[in-house]
Design a protein around this motif. Structure first.
Motif: not given
Length: 221
Positions: A86, A90, A94, A214, A217
């Protein structure tokens, strides 16, 4: 196991196991709920059956998964990798840039969507979502998602049922919606996605699906 780094560092020892090609994606699929060999194949459509079988045998041998009557399940050691997978997702959202055209796959997208249906939000009975990807050529342009009580299935050929709602637009845009890059509403406002069907179905369709954790995010500016 892959080649040894010949270091006592636990990061090195862990990566000797985990950095083989496809291994982390096999674990991702198991964490997402796939357990049968054919389900794993559908979540990893570009992985050969022979290599998948090899990876499953290896992960079983090292104790990350076990085979329960033909269904692969994570062991305690395997489950402990979930926060790591996970966190990688994420980080990827990003800091990894735009997805390339070669990363777009309607089969994989619909397979992921089918297992994140919120059955409590879908009307009773059978609902059929027809997808028409305008940037995909050939037979792969058209897909159907059939949702019934507690179940969902993906078809790449017309199942012959009445269509409840049609999603028309680009595969890229729906993939971006699914990744959380843009919202359903934004994609519809800019014309990249169009939804056809009864007004109340068009309005509630986004709520039929639960995005991955996610997907929310925050991206850097």
């Amino acid at each position: 196991m892959g080649a040894s780094y010949h270091q006592f560092c636990p990061v090195a020892k862990a990566m000797e196991l985990l950095d083989e090609r496809w291994t982390m994606l096999v674990l991702r699929e198991l964490m997402a709920g796939s357990g049968r060999f054919n389900d794993l194949r559908r979540g990893l459509p570009r992985m050969s059956p022979a290599l998948l079988s090899k990876r499953l045998q290896h992960l079983t041998a090292v104790g990350l998964i076990r085979n329960d009557d033909g269904r692969y399940v994570l062991t305690e050691a395997g489950f402990e990798l979930a926060p790591i997978v996970e966190a990688i997702a994420v980080w990827g959202v990003r800091w990894i840039g735009e997805i390339g055209d070669a990363d777009l796959d309607p089969k994989l997208l619909l397979w992921d969507m089918h297992r994140r249906v919120d059955h409590g939000a879908v009307p009773p009975g059978r609902s059929v979502v027809h997808f028409d990807f305008t940037d995909v050529s050939g037979a792969a342009r058209y897909w159907w998602l059939i949702i019934t009580a507690g179940e969902a299935d993906v078809c790449d050929a017309d199942p012959g049922f009445d269509v409840t709602v049609t999603v028309n637009g680009t595969l890229r845009r729906l993939t971006e919606v699914w990744r959380g890059d843009v919202s359903w509403q934004h994609a519809q406002r800019d014309g990249a996605l169009r939804v056809y069907g009864p007004e109340h179905v068009r309005r509630t369709l986004p709520s039929w699906f639960t995005l991955a954790p996610w997907a929310s995010t925050t991206r850097p500016a």
